[in-house]
Enzyme design. Structure first.
Site, mmCIF file in Angstrom:
data_model
loop_
_atom_site.group_PDB
_atom_site.id
_atom_site.type_symbol
_atom_site.label_atom_id
_atom_site.label_comp_id
_atom_site.label_asym_id
_atom_site.label_seq_id
_atom_site.Cartn_x
_atom_site.Cartn_y
_atom_site.Cartn_z
ATOM 1 N N HIS A 29 0.828 -1.226 0.000
ATOM 2 C CA HIS A 29 0.000 0.000 0.000
ATOM 3 C C HIS A 29 0.862 1.276 0.000
ATOM 4 O O HIS A 29 0.407 2.333 0.449
ATOM 5 C CB HIS A 29 -0.963 0.000 1.187
ATOM 6 C CG HIS A 29 -0.301 -0.001 2.540
ATOM 7 N ND1 HIS A 29 -0.816 -0.662 3.631
ATOM 8 C CD2 HIS A 29 0.844 0.577 3.007
ATOM 9 C CE1 HIS A 29 -0.043 -0.490 4.689
ATOM 10 N NE2 HIS A 29 0.974 0.279 4.330
ATOM 11 N N HIS A 35 -2.107 4.656 9.653
ATOM 12 C CA HIS A 35 -0.737 5.033 10.004
ATOM 13 C C HIS A 35 -0.659 6.262 10.911
ATOM 14 O O HIS A 35 0.395 6.874 11.021
ATOM 15 C CB HIS A 35 0.064 5.264 8.722
ATOM 16 C CG HIS A 35 0.206 4.045 7.868
ATOM 17 N ND1 HIS A 35 -0.824 3.548 7.099
ATOM 18 C CD2 HIS A 35 1.246 3.199 7.667
ATOM 19 C CE1 HIS A 35 -0.418 2.462 6.460
ATOM 20 N NE2 HIS A 35 0.827 2.229 6.784
ATOM 21 N N HIS A 70 9.954 -4.055 5.440
ATOM 22 C CA HIS A 70 10.403 -2.664 5.314
ATOM 23 C C HIS A 70 10.568 -2.000 6.671
ATOM 24 O O HIS A 70 9.974 -2.425 7.658
ATOM 25 C CB HIS A 70 9.517 -1.819 4.401
ATOM 26 C CG HIS A 70 8.079 -1.587 4.817
ATOM 27 N ND1 HIS A 70 7.188 -2.589 5.112
ATOM 28 C CD2 HIS A 70 7.369 -0.429 4.940
ATOM 29 C CE1 HIS A 70 5.997 -2.062 5.380
ATOM 30 N NE2 HIS A 70 6.094 -0.747 5.297
ATOM 31 N N GLU A 85 3.538 -5.262 9.355
ATOM 32 C CA GLU A 85 2.334 -5.154 8.511
ATOM 33 C C GLU A 85 1.932 -6.499 7.900
ATOM 34 O O GLU A 85 0.860 -6.602 7.289
ATOM 35 C CB GLU A 85 2.530 -4.092 7.419
ATOM 36 C CG GLU A 85 2.553 -2.670 7.991
ATOM 37 C CD GLU A 85 2.624 -1.576 6.929
ATOM 38 O OE1 GLU A 85 2.466 -0.399 7.295
ATOM 39 O OE2 GLU A 85 2.847 -1.882 5.732
HETATM 40 C C1 DHB Z 1 6.121 3.242 2.599
HETATM 41 C C2 DHB Z 1 5.612 1.991 2.958
HETATM 42 C C3 DHB Z 1 4.525 1.894 3.813
HETATM 43 O O1 DHB Z 1 3.971 0.726 4.237
HETATM 44 C C4 DHB Z 1 3.905 3.050 4.293
HETATM 45 O O2 DHB Z 1 2.831 2.920 5.068
HETATM 46 C C5 DHB Z 1 4.408 4.298 3.931
HETATM 47 C C6 DHB Z 1 5.513 4.385 3.092
HETATM 48 C C7 DHB Z 1 7.287 3.372 1.672
HETATM 49 O O3 DHB Z 1 7.996 2.387 1.394
HETATM 50 O O4 DHB Z 1 7.517 4.488 1.185
HETATM 51 FE FE FE Z 2 2.366 1.023 5.699
#
Ligand code: DHB
Ligand code: FE
Length: 279
Positions: A12, A59, A193, A240
């Site tokens: 997302h 978020h 991430h 996540e």
């Molecule tokens: C990014 C990834 C995410 O899950 C999010 O909520 C906001 C940014 C990213 O990789 O930029």
């Molecule tokens: Fe996210």
């Protein structure tokens, strides 16, 4: 009986929405990522689901650190986008599904899950970007969406095993609904991430592939991981994975993988896509 026909896990990342608005899908940076989506869009166009149950995380837009439901379910007739950070995109509102939402809430509470009930919430990229991706041109308005929000931002977070169990309980609630809706479940976010701190930018695609493999035929194997494990292995936002587990939990028994894609990095994230058919 309403029926869950399939589940989709997808990233997302907010930058995806921007890339689509700016027509960048075929540029070298984006093309492998967007190349993953046509088979899933075609499947949705063929299947024509009536309802999407959408596991996402907020978020910090509506559910900031000062008020953080562990689990929340939307029961509103409509949801407006109010994504933070990148400027609010003027996209059409998302249509809600109040009756089945309330049925799910009632069944969950009757069966010892106690979500926060939201009759009025705005939604962020966790919910909007996947819908824009799966329905290009923001053509999602004919589909009714039930948002299921999981806390992935503030400790203590629900255990991954609990989010899987929430999915199972929602799957049962759907089975006890006296309607003929065809339902697709989305689990959005991840995969590996980390957006900030000393380890910002870390990815672990070997682990992402393991997760996608296990989501197909042995999701319980993923339930041994705590949020601390996921943070260590897949980065702070690797938690996540909870949404993918919720999605998979709704689909009991055997599933078949119809499609998969994994591109890393996109922005700061290993961007996964998986389409699972309920057999
Ligand atoms: C990014 C990834 C995410 O899950 C999010 O909520 C906001 C940014 C990213 O990789 O930029
Ligand atoms: Fe996210």
């Amino acid at each position: 009986m309403a029926k869950i026909i399939g589940g989709i896990g997808t990233s997302h990342i907010p930058a995806i929405g921007r890339a689509m608005d700016q027509g960048l899908e075929d540029t070298p940076y984006w093309k492998d990522f967007f190349a993953g989506y046509p088979p899933v869009r075609e499947w949705l166009a063929e299947q024509k689901p009536d309802v999407i149950i959408h596991f996402y995380n907020d978020h910090g837009l509506e559910m900031f650190l000062d008020k953080k439901p562990t689990y929340a379910i939307g029961c509103a007739p409509q949801y407006e986008n109010a994504d933070e950070g990148w400027g609010i995109q003027p996209i059409p509102p998302i249509t809600g599904e109040t009756e089945l939402s309330w049925h799910i809430v009632n069944e969950l509470i009757e069966n010892d899950f106690d979500p926060t009930v939201c009759q009025d919430i705005k939604v962020d990229h966790g919910l909007t970007v996947p819908l824009s991706l799966l329905y290009p041109g923001h053509t999602y308005q004919g589909i009714k969406v039930i948002p299921v929000c999981i806390n992935c931002e503030r400790h203590p977070m629900p255990k991954p095993s609990r989010s899987f169990a929430l999915g199972q309980a929602i799957g049962k609630a759907v089975e006890s609904w006296d309607g003929d809706e065809r339902i697709v479940v989305l689990g959005t976010g991840g995969l590996s991430h980390q957006l900030d701190g000393e380890r910002a930018g870390i990815l672990n695609t070997d682990f992402d592939i393991e997760c996608m493999d296990k989501l197909v035929d042995d999701p319980e194997a993923l339930l041994k991981y705590s949020n601390e494990d996921l943070t260590e292995i897949a980065g702070g936002q690797g938690v996540e994975l909870a949404m993918w587990l919720g999605m998979r939990g709704t689909m009991h028994g055997k599933v078949r993988e119809l499609h998969r894609n994994l591109v890393a990095p996109i922005s700061n994230t290993a961007a996964g896509l998986q389409l699972l058919l309920n057999e």
